[in-house]
Motif scaffolding. Structure first.
Motif, PDB file in Angstrom:
ATOM      1  N   SER A  46      59.900   7.997  37.932  1.00  0.00           N
ATOM      2  CA  SER A  46      60.812   8.990  38.513  1.00  0.00           C
ATOM      3  C   SER A  46      60.665  10.346  37.820  1.00  0.00           C
ATOM      4  N   ARG A  47      60.585  10.315  36.507  1.00  0.00           N
ATOM      5  CA  ARG A  47      60.459  11.561  35.749  1.00  0.00           C
ATOM      6  C   ARG A  47      59.118  12.250  36.030  1.00  0.00           C
ATOM      7  N   ILE A  48      58.060  11.465  36.153  1.00  0.00           N
ATOM      8  CA  ILE A  48      56.748  12.030  36.459  1.00  0.00           C
ATOM      9  C   ILE A  48      56.769  12.680  37.840  1.00  0.00           C
ATOM     10  N   GLU A  49      57.333  11.982  38.813  1.00  0.00           N
ATOM     11  CA  GLU A  49      57.408  12.531  40.167  1.00  0.00           C
ATOM     12  C   GLU A  49      58.194  13.841  40.193  1.00  0.00           C
ATOM     13  N   LEU A  50      59.312  13.882  39.503  1.00  0.00           N
ATOM     14  CA  LEU A  50      60.123  15.096  39.453  1.00  0.00           C
ATOM     15  C   LEU A  50      59.351  16.233  38.787  1.00  0.00           C
ATOM     16  N   ALA A  51      58.702  15.935  37.680  1.00  0.00           N
ATOM     17  CA  ALA A  51      57.934  16.966  36.968  1.00  0.00           C
ATOM     18  C   ALA A  51      56.779  17.474  37.831  1.00  0.00           C
ATOM     19  N   LEU A  52      56.135  16.600  38.574  1.00  0.00           N
ATOM     20  CA  LEU A  52      55.058  17.026  39.474  1.00  0.00           C
ATOM     21  C   LEU A  52      55.591  17.977  40.546  1.00  0.00           C
ATOM     22  N   GLN A  53      56.763  17.669  41.080  1.00  0.00           N
ATOM     23  CA  GLN A  53      57.374  18.538  42.085  1.00  0.00           C
ATOM     24  C   GLN A  53      57.683  19.916  41.506  1.00  0.00           C
ATOM     25  N   GLN A  54      57.928  19.958  40.206  1.00  0.00           N
ATOM     26  CA  GLN A  54      58.223  21.217  39.535  1.00  0.00           C
ATOM     27  C   GLN A  54      56.955  21.926  39.070  1.00  0.00           C
ATOM     28  N   GLY A  55      55.805  21.315  39.344  1.00  0.00           N
ATOM     29  CA  GLY A  55      54.537  21.926  38.981  1.00  0.00           C
ATOM     30  C   GLY A  55      54.166  21.796  37.512  1.00  0.00           C
TER      31      GLY A  55
ATOM     32  N   TRP B 185      52.408  12.191  30.005  1.00  0.00           N
ATOM     33  CA  TRP B 185      53.385  11.234  30.519  1.00  0.00           C
ATOM     34  C   TRP B 185      52.687  10.121  31.305  1.00  0.00           C
ATOM     35  N   GLU B 186      51.693  10.516  32.118  1.00  0.00           N
ATOM     36  CA  GLU B 186      50.957   9.516  32.888  1.00  0.00           C
ATOM     37  C   GLU B 186      50.193   8.574  31.962  1.00  0.00           C
ATOM     38  N   ASP B 187      49.639   9.102  30.891  1.00  0.00           N
ATOM     39  CA  ASP B 187      48.930   8.254  29.922  1.00  0.00           C
ATOM     40  C   ASP B 187      49.892   7.238  29.303  1.00  0.00           C
ATOM     41  N   LEU B 188      51.076   7.694  28.922  1.00  0.00           N
ATOM     42  CA  LEU B 188      52.073   6.788  28.361  1.00  0.00           C
ATOM     43  C   LEU B 188      52.499   5.757  29.400  1.00  0.00           C
ATOM     44  N   TRP B 189      52.694   6.196  30.637  1.00  0.00           N
ATOM     45  CA  TRP B 189      53.104   5.291  31.701  1.00  0.00           C
ATOM     46  C   TRP B 189      52.055   4.192  31.902  1.00  0.00           C
ATOM     47  N   GLU B 190      50.786   4.570  31.884  1.00  0.00           N
ATOM     48  CA  GLU B 190      49.712   3.581  32.029  1.00  0.00           C
ATOM     49  C   GLU B 190      49.696   2.606  30.856  1.00  0.00           C
ATOM     50  N   THR B 191      49.971   3.095  29.662  1.00  0.00           N
ATOM     51  CA  THR B 191      50.055   2.221  28.493  1.00  0.00           C
ATOM     52  C   THR B 191      51.178   1.204  28.674  1.00  0.00           C
TER      53      THR B 191
ATOM     54  N   LYS C 234      60.040  -7.907  29.238  1.00  0.00           N
ATOM     55  CA  LYS C 234      59.526  -7.552  30.564  1.00  0.00           C
ATOM     56  C   LYS C 234      60.531  -6.674  31.319  1.00  0.00           C
ATOM     57  N   LEU C 235      61.807  -7.059  31.286  1.00  0.00           N
ATOM     58  CA  LEU C 235      62.832  -6.273  31.970  1.00  0.00           C
ATOM     59  C   LEU C 235      62.965  -4.875  31.370  1.00  0.00           C
ATOM     60  N   THR C 236      62.852  -4.787  30.052  1.00  0.00           N
ATOM     61  CA  THR C 236      62.893  -3.483  29.393  1.00  0.00           C
ATOM     62  C   THR C 236      61.731  -2.613  29.867  1.00  0.00           C
ATOM     63  N   LEU C 237      60.555  -3.216  29.955  1.00  0.00           N
ATOM     64  CA  LEU C 237      59.380  -2.462  30.411  1.00  0.00           C
ATOM     65  C   LEU C 237      59.536  -2.029  31.866  1.00  0.00           C
ATOM     66  N   VAL C 238      60.097  -2.888  32.694  1.00  0.00           N
ATOM     67  CA  VAL C 238      60.317  -2.532  34.105  1.00  0.00           C
ATOM     68  C   VAL C 238      61.216  -1.300  34.195  1.00  0.00           C
ATOM     69  N   ARG C 239      62.292  -1.301  33.413  1.00  0.00           N
ATOM     70  CA  ARG C 239      63.207  -0.142  33.429  1.00  0.00           C
ATOM     71  C   ARG C 239      62.490   1.117  32.956  1.00  0.00           C
ATOM     72  N   ARG C 240      61.697   1.004  31.901  1.00  0.00           N
ATOM     73  CA  ARG C 240      60.975   2.164  31.374  1.00  0.00           C
ATOM     74  C   ARG C 240      59.936   2.659  32.379  1.00  0.00           C
ATOM     75  N   LEU C 241      59.252   1.729  33.053  1.00  0.00           N
ATOM     76  CA  LEU C 241      58.259   2.124  34.047  1.00  0.00           C
ATOM     77  C   LEU C 241      58.928   2.838  35.224  1.00  0.00           C
ATOM     78  N   GLU C 242      60.033   2.298  35.696  1.00  0.00           N
ATOM     79  CA  GLU C 242      60.740   2.928  36.813  1.00  0.00           C
ATOM     80  C   GLU C 242      61.242   4.314  36.432  1.00  0.00           C
ATOM     81  N   ASP C 243      61.834   4.415  35.238  1.00  0.00           N
ATOM     82  CA  ASP C 243      62.352   5.702  34.768  1.00  0.00           C
ATOM     83  C   ASP C 243      61.209   6.699  34.594  1.00  0.00           C
TER      84      ASP C 243
END
Length: 76
Positions: A37-46, A52-58, A25-34
């Motif tokens: 953050s990466r998705i948000e940054l990539a969205l800001q970059q257009g 990535w969102e599909d993987l995040w939902e999985t 569970k803790l490993t998944l929490v870290r991966r979800l948080e990371d």
């Protein structure tokens, strides 16, 4: 993350199965948080983040399943 006395006491009361689930569970929490953050940054970059969102939902569904399993697993 430093382990507090309360966390250490709680961890000592977990069965081996529960401990393994909590670790996963803790490993998944870290991966979800990371990932978030990466998705948000990539969205800001257009950038396209559809995959990535599909993987995040999985990962989120896996996290939810682990939480459900933890709640059903009896302590030893």
């Amino acid at each position: 993350m430093p382990v507090t006395l309360a966390t250490a006491d709680a961890a000592s009361q977990l069965s081996p199965v529960q401990s393994e689930l909590e670790e996963r569970k803790l490993t998944l929490v870290r991966r979800l948080e990371d990932g978030y953050s990466r998705i948000e940054l990539a969205l800001q970059q257009g950038r396209d983040v559809t995959q990535w969102e599909d993987l995040w939902e999985t990962l989120l569904h896996e996290y939810e399943a682990i939480c459900d399993e933890i709640s059903r697993t009896p302590a030893e």
